[in-house]
Design a protein around this motif. Structure first.
Motif, PDB file in Angstrom:
ATOM      1  N   GLY A 171      -3.925   4.054  -8.818  1.00 25.18           N
ATOM      2  CA  GLY A 171      -2.973   2.416  -9.313  1.00 25.18           C
ATOM      3  C   GLY A 171      -1.752   2.792  -7.654  1.00 25.18           C
ATOM      4  O   GLY A 171      -1.721   3.410  -7.324  1.00 25.18           O
ATOM      5  N   TYR A 172      -2.126   1.646  -7.196  1.00 24.84           N
ATOM      6  CA  TYR A 172      -1.443   1.752  -5.697  1.00 24.84           C
ATOM      7  C   TYR A 172      -0.025   0.500  -5.825  1.00 24.84           C
ATOM      8  O   TYR A 172      -0.323  -0.519  -6.552  1.00 24.84           O
ATOM      9  N   LEU A 173       0.795   1.110  -5.751  1.00 22.51           N
ATOM     10  CA  LEU A 173       1.958   0.192  -6.086  1.00 22.51           C
ATOM     11  C   LEU A 173       2.762  -0.243  -4.797  1.00 22.51           C
ATOM     12  O   LEU A 173       3.119   0.894  -3.382  1.00 22.51           O
ATOM     13  N   TYR A 174       2.435  -1.393  -4.160  1.00 28.04           N
ATOM     14  CA  TYR A 174       2.898  -2.243  -3.068  1.00 28.04           C
ATOM     15  C   TYR A 174       4.686  -2.345  -3.439  1.00 28.04           C
ATOM     16  O   TYR A 174       4.898  -2.533  -4.664  1.00 28.04           O
ATOM     17  N   ASP A 175       5.527  -2.245  -2.247  1.00 30.51           N
ATOM     18  CA  ASP A 175       6.875  -2.334  -2.124  1.00 30.51           C
ATOM     19  C   ASP A 175       6.824  -4.479  -2.317  1.00 30.51           C
ATOM     20  O   ASP A 175       7.682  -4.698  -3.016  1.00 30.51           O
ATOM     21  N   ILE A 176       6.815  -4.317  -0.904  1.00 33.99           N
ATOM     22  CA  ILE A 176       6.596  -5.479  -0.959  1.00 33.99           C
ATOM     23  C   ILE A 176       5.854  -6.223  -0.323  1.00 33.99           C
ATOM     24  O   ILE A 176       5.129  -6.263   0.418  1.00 33.99           O
ATOM     25  N   LYS A 177       4.612  -6.665  -1.427  1.00 36.30           N
ATOM     26  CA  LYS A 177       3.253  -6.884  -0.827  1.00 36.30           C
ATOM     27  C   LYS A 177       2.914  -7.856   0.584  1.00 36.30           C
ATOM     28  O   LYS A 177       2.499  -7.651   1.469  1.00 36.30           O
ATOM     29  N   ILE A 178       3.529  -9.031   0.832  1.00 37.89           N
ATOM     30  CA  ILE A 178       3.552  -9.680   1.671  1.00 37.89           C
ATOM     31  C   ILE A 178       4.187  -9.429   3.030  1.00 37.89           C
ATOM     32  O   ILE A 178       4.438 -10.436   3.777  1.00 37.89           O
ATOM     33  N   SER A 179       4.711  -7.893   2.998  1.00 38.87           N
ATOM     34  CA  SER A 179       5.902  -7.870   4.392  1.00 38.87           C
ATOM     35  C   SER A 179       4.563  -6.838   4.831  1.00 38.87           C
ATOM     36  O   SER A 179       3.747  -6.585   4.497  1.00 38.87           O
ATOM     37  N   ALA A 180       4.994  -7.069   6.460  1.00 36.34           N
ATOM     38  CA  ALA A 180       3.902  -6.768   7.454  1.00 36.34           C
ATOM     39  C   ALA A 180       3.605  -5.290   7.176  1.00 36.34           C
ATOM     40  O   ALA A 180       2.830  -4.553   7.318  1.00 36.34           O
ATOM     41  N   LEU A 181       4.866  -4.536   6.999  1.00 32.58           N
ATOM     42  CA  LEU A 181       4.504  -3.239   6.430  1.00 32.58           C
ATOM     43  C   LEU A 181       3.819  -2.703   6.073  1.00 32.58           C
ATOM     44  O   LEU A 181       3.271  -1.787   5.838  1.00 32.58           O
ATOM     45  N   ASP A 182       3.975  -3.533   4.422  1.00 30.62           N
ATOM     46  CA  ASP A 182       3.149  -2.995   3.246  1.00 30.62           C
ATOM     47  C   ASP A 182       1.780  -3.349   3.741  1.00 30.62           C
ATOM     48  O   ASP A 182       0.996  -2.844   3.752  1.00 30.62           O
ATOM     49  N   GLY A 183       1.209  -4.503   4.155  1.00 26.96           N
ATOM     50  CA  GLY A 183      -0.163  -4.990   4.984  1.00 26.96           C
ATOM     51  C   GLY A 183      -0.495  -3.568   5.940  1.00 26.96           C
ATOM     52  O   GLY A 183      -1.424  -2.936   5.546  1.00 26.96           O
ATOM     53  N   GLU A 184       0.001  -3.127   6.780  1.00 25.31           N
ATOM     54  CA  GLU A 184       0.051  -1.859   8.298  1.00 25.31           C
ATOM     55  C   GLU A 184      -0.073  -0.697   7.401  1.00 25.31           C
ATOM     56  O   GLU A 184      -1.249   0.098   7.126  1.00 25.31           O
TER      57      GLU A 184
END
Length: 365
Positions: free
Chosen positions: A202-215
């Protein structure tokens, strides 16, 4: 050698003198027994000031400097020790910090940056970007106007795989490399999954749309690619909040009751521990996090929590270094370039049960 004289090897690029240092080498996160404040702000097995005291950067200065500090969110448990360390270093370096709290609002932060420039009250600006690319123009404007700018914690620019400045003339770029965090997380997960067939993640994003989370997610997926037993079967989002991490993990467990590993930021996994406890699965699902918070370090040491490992971050060290290097740049014109605080920690900052006693956290979680 005088307090404001260049030291070591220097080059002339990016609009001024640039220190040859790219990384800062440190041994432990903090020295045990250094006191609460010192422990929160210490790195490399040296209490606060023991590394800086040997540096001319940290010697007292008669000239008072005025610096604007643009915080991502003052009340965030990760940002609070960063600011505390920055304020302590500012006092040492005869710097008056004016703190601006964007409270997670990029529009507010943009306006605060503009105001700091046009007020003509500050010789320097420290910015912890919410959306870094949107602030590049303002950073360039400030530098053009003779204001030294330090970038802190989050990348200012489109390339999230480097700690090197992406705005010409930055005094210092004190950041963690998002892609490196994702790679280390993925590698930890592969090891944690070694005896699970399959390993249902199970993968927890923090703020999925953020550039940080994307990278970070991109690097994570690249690290687990080719390991067929590692399968991401559920995702959630925690917004750096234990309460929302609790809800996200509850939802993932409902959708995938056979989930046997969860990966995410420490704050999200704190909530995840509560969800696992309520579901009677505490100790049965492996956790892999990033942040190396006090909560994570404690959990790694607690067998019942089944927290396999963590990727270190040092927010207090970031705050201290940003102030120290910015003040140095204002007084000397010497730029420090890119600085990654965790680059030379034990095992590259990857915390496991085998080495957890080498690490003392810099934030609560």
């Amino acid at each position: 050698m005088g307090a404001d004289q260049p030291r070591g090897l220097w080059t002339t690029e990016q609009g001024g003198f640039v220190h040859s240092r790219r990384r800062i080498g440190r041994g432990r996160l903090a020295a045990a027994g250094a006191g609460a404040l010192a422990a929160a702000m210490a790195i490399g097995g040296l209490a606060v000031g023991s590394a800086g005291a040997a540096s001319s950067k940290s010697q007292p200065h008669e000239r008072t400097l005025h610096v604007a500090y643009l915080s991502y969110a003052v009340q965030n448990s990760y940002d609070a020790p960063m600011l505390a360390a920055a304020e302590a270093q500012a006092k040492k370096d005869n710097v008056v910090l004016k703190v601006f709290d964007a409270n997670n609002n990029p529009t507010t932060q943009y306006s605060q940056f503009q105001d700091a420039i046009t007020s003509h009250q500050y010789q320097g600006i420290i910015v912890q970007p919410i959306f870094g690319t949107a602030l590049m123009g303002l950073a360039k404007q400030a530098i053009k106007d003779g204001i030294q700018v330090a970038n802190l914690d989050q990348t200012m620019g489109p390339n999230l795989s480097t700690d090197q400045p992406q705005v010409k003339g930055l005094a210092v770029n004190v950041v963690f490399v998002d892609g490196e965090i994702g790679t280390k997380l993925g590698q930890l997960v592969v090891k944690a999954c070694a005896n699970l067939h399959p390993c249902r993640v199970g993968y927890l994003y923090d703020i999925k749309i953020s550039a940080l989370d994307g990278e970070l997610h991109k690097a994570f997926m690249a690290a687990i690619a080719g390991h067929k037993n590692v399968q991401v079967v559920a995702t959630g989002q925690d917004y750096y909040s234990p309460a929302l991490g609790l809800k996200a993990v509850q939802n993932m467990l409902t959708a995938q009751p056979n989930l046997n590993l969860i990966v995410g930021t420490d704050q999200g996994l704190e909530g995840g521990l509560q969800a696992l406890s309520s579901a009677g699965k505490l100790g049965k699902v492996i956790l892999v996090g990033y942040g190396a918070s006090a909560a994570a370090i404690k959990a790694i040491k607690t067998p019942a929590d089944n927290w396999y490992g963590d990727v270190a971050q040092l927010p207090a060290s970031e705050g201290r270094l940003a102030v120290e290097d910015l003040a140095w740049a204002i007084r000397t014109g010497i730029l420090s370039g890119g600085v990654d605080p965790v680059a030379e920690l034990p095992d590259a900052g990857v915390v496991t049960k085998a080495n957890v006693n080498l690490f003392t956290p810099e934030w609560p979680g």
